[in-house]
Design a protein around this motif. Sequence first.
Motif, short mmCIF file in Angstrom:
data_model
loop_
_atom_site.label_atom_id
_atom_site.label_comp_id
_atom_site.label_asym_id
_atom_site.label_seq_id
_atom_site.Cartn_x
_atom_site.Cartn_y
_atom_site.Cartn_z
N SER A 134 -40.26 48.18 20.71
CA SER A 134 -40.42 48.48 19.28
C SER A 134 -39.70 49.75 18.86
O SER A 134 -39.25 49.86 17.72
CB SER A 134 -41.90 48.62 18.93
N THR B 132 -46.40 45.09 19.13
CA THR B 132 -46.52 43.78 19.78
C THR B 132 -45.20 43.42 20.46
O THR B 132 -44.14 43.92 20.08
CB THR B 132 -46.87 42.67 18.75
N GLY C 10 -48.49 36.58 14.92
CA GLY C 10 -49.96 36.67 14.80
C GLY C 10 -50.60 37.59 15.83
O GLY C 10 -51.82 37.82 15.78
N ASP C 11 -49.83 38.11 16.77
CA ASP C 11 -50.43 38.95 17.82
C ASP C 11 -50.90 40.31 17.28
O ASP C 11 -51.89 40.86 17.77
CB ASP C 11 -49.44 39.19 18.97
N GLY C 12 -50.19 40.84 16.29
CA GLY C 12 -50.58 42.13 15.72
C GLY C 12 -51.96 42.03 15.08
O GLY C 12 -52.81 42.91 15.27
N LYS D 12 -46.28 53.71 7.48
CA LYS D 12 -45.30 53.72 6.39
C LYS D 12 -45.66 52.63 5.37
O LYS D 12 -46.44 51.71 5.67
CB LYS D 12 -43.89 53.56 6.95
N SER E 223 -44.19 50.01 4.20
CA SER E 223 -43.94 48.59 4.47
C SER E 223 -45.07 47.95 5.28
O SER E 223 -45.18 46.72 5.32
CB SER E 223 -42.62 48.42 5.21
N LEU E 224 -45.92 48.77 5.92
CA LEU E 224 -47.00 48.19 6.74
C LEU E 224 -48.34 48.12 6.02
O LEU E 224 -49.34 47.68 6.60
CB LEU E 224 -47.12 48.97 8.05
C1 LIG Z 1 -46.39 46.02 13.03
C2 LIG Z 1 -46.67 45.02 14.13
C3 LIG Z 1 -47.66 45.61 15.12
C4 LIG Z 1 -47.32 43.79 13.44
O1 LIG Z 1 -47.58 42.83 14.45
P1 LIG Z 1 -47.07 41.32 14.30
O2 LIG Z 1 -47.51 40.60 15.52
O3 LIG Z 1 -45.62 41.32 13.97
O4 LIG Z 1 -47.89 40.88 13.02
P2 LIG Z 1 -48.63 39.48 12.75
O5 LIG Z 1 -47.69 38.37 13.09
O6 LIG Z 1 -49.96 39.47 13.44
O7 LIG Z 1 -48.81 39.55 11.19
C5 LIG Z 1 -50.07 39.52 10.57
C6 LIG Z 1 -49.88 39.47 9.08
O8 LIG Z 1 -49.32 40.71 8.63
C7 LIG Z 1 -48.06 40.49 7.99
N1 LIG Z 1 -47.12 41.51 8.45
C8 LIG Z 1 -46.87 41.88 9.73
N2 LIG Z 1 -45.93 42.85 9.77
C9 LIG Z 1 -45.58 43.06 8.48
C10 LIG Z 1 -44.65 43.94 7.85
N3 LIG Z 1 -43.89 44.79 8.55
N4 LIG Z 1 -44.57 43.90 6.50
C11 LIG Z 1 -45.32 43.05 5.76
N5 LIG Z 1 -46.22 42.20 6.31
C12 LIG Z 1 -46.35 42.21 7.63
C13 LIG Z 1 -47.59 39.12 8.46
O9 LIG Z 1 -46.74 38.51 7.53
C14 LIG Z 1 -48.89 38.39 8.63
O10 LIG Z 1 -49.34 37.91 7.36
P3 LIG Z 1 -49.75 36.35 7.16
O11 LIG Z 1 -50.91 36.14 8.10
O12 LIG Z 1 -50.11 36.29 5.72
O13 LIG Z 1 -48.54 35.59 7.55
C15 LIG Z 1 -45.39 44.54 14.86
O14 LIG Z 1 -44.53 43.91 13.96
C16 LIG Z 1 -44.62 45.65 15.57
O15 LIG Z 1 -44.78 45.83 16.78
N6 LIG Z 1 -43.76 46.38 14.82
C17 LIG Z 1 -42.96 47.48 15.41
C18 LIG Z 1 -43.79 48.69 15.70
C19 LIG Z 1 -44.43 49.29 14.46
O16 LIG Z 1 -43.78 49.57 13.46
N7 LIG Z 1 -45.76 49.53 14.54
C20 LIG Z 1 -46.54 50.11 13.47
C21 LIG Z 1 -46.91 51.51 13.75
S1 LIG Z 1 -47.86 52.21 12.42
#
Ligand SMILES: CC(C)(COP(=O)(O)OP(=O)(O)OC[C@H]1O[C@@H](n2cnc3c(N)ncnc32)[C@H](O)[C@@H]1OP(=O)(O)O)[C@@H](O)C(=O)NCCC(=O)NCCS
Length: 161
Positions: A25, A84, A90-92, A115, A117-118
Amino acid sequence: MVEILDHSELNDKLIQKIIEFKNLSWEHSYESHLEWLNTNLQNGDLHFFYMESSILVGYMNLVRIVVEIDNKPIPFWGIGNVCTRYKGKGDGLKLMQQVNKFLLSTSSKGILFCKKSLIPFYSKCNWIQIKNLHPNSDSNTFVFNYLPNEFYNLRYNDRLF
Ligand SMILES: CC(C)(COP(=O)(O)OP(=O)(O)OC[C@H]1O[C@@H](n2cnc3c(N)ncnc32)[C@H](O)[C@@H]1OP(=O)(O)O)[C@@H](O)C(=O)NCCC(=O)NCCS
């Protein structure tokens, strides 16, 4: 399946596993990841691993910090490094549901900074956005298992994670 390890329990092999996973990531050199771990995490902080079919698919830290509520330090877990292996599968959400379960079962409160976007992601995970407490005004603050009350004065002066 969830595995939770205290920072003091890490050995070189586990540190390597965490760094390789985080690097999916956040791409940085191994040394830079290691320095981050050594500088920012302390014994008593937790490493939270989420596995499916024996494959590590999600990871995060829980960091022991306090939030000042009306000038009183209240213990919270700071949630950081949420990541993730596969994005958008869906793992997040499942990872966050596991941490929510942990916070509820230990009657503890959680706080995280993220941030913009999250915001939709953490809202879907049932965290509640409150006014930003992070020193960086671009950041956003979420809490879990704590009911925000507009009459309380919340401040965050602990370490960043
Ligand atoms: C952020 C992170 C943990 C989310 O995990 P993920 O497995 O991708 O998310 P999921 O598939 O479980 O998504 C769950 C829901 O959140 C939404 N979602 C996930 N990431 C999103 C994003 N960046 N922006 C908008 N919506 C998001 C999905 O669309 C989904 O919604 P839905 O159920 O209506 O389709 C993952 O994308 C990641 O590892 N990102 C890089 C590291 C990072 O930035 N971490 C955050 C630190 S604060």
